[in-house]
Design an enzyme around this catalytic site. Structure first.
Site, mmCIF file in Angstrom:
data_model
loop_
_atom_site.group_PDB
_atom_site.id
_atom_site.type_symbol
_atom_site.label_atom_id
_atom_site.label_comp_id
_atom_site.label_asym_id
_atom_site.label_seq_id
_atom_site.Cartn_x
_atom_site.Cartn_y
_atom_site.Cartn_z
ATOM 1 C CB ALA A 1 52.834 17.861 24.835
ATOM 2 C CB CYS A 2 53.094 16.550 30.409
ATOM 3 S SG CYS A 2 54.833 16.296 30.826
#
Length: 105
Positions: free
Chosen positions: A8-9
């Site tokens: 996840a970013c």
């Protein structure tokens, strides 16, 4: 050996998927089974199940964003990495994690 990963970013777009691809490729090259869940802008994809967790040696989590439903992984070893490291250094990360898991056996 089986690894799980969740990527996840902050923007939930490019790096989430680039990291997932890099980790999956690095595992495949080492002959390590791997399932990668992405938590991107369109939600959770390729969701890790309780069965996946039960058969995994460890999970690699990116640390740039909170991971949704992280409590699922309470009973397995966790490795936290930066999303940029997952993209740029996946083979080295996989090697290091594999060595650590083999040392525990």
């Amino acid at each position: 050996m089986k690894f799980l990963a969740v990527t996840a970013c902050p923007s939930g777009v490019a790096h989430t998927y680039m990291a997932a691809e890099a980790l999956a490729k690095a595992c495949k090259e080492k002959g390590i089974e791997c399932k990668v869940e992405t938590q991107g802008s369109i939600g959770i994809e390729n969701e890790i199940t309780a069965e996946d967790v039960a058969s995994a040696d460890c999970i690699i989590l990116t640390k740039d964003m909170p991971i949704k439903n992280e409590e699922r992984f309470a009973n397995i070893p966790k490795v936290r990495i930066a999303i940029s490291d997952a993209v740029k250094k996946a083979p080295a990360i996989v090697n290091k994690v594999e060595k650590a898991m083999l040392a525990k056996k």
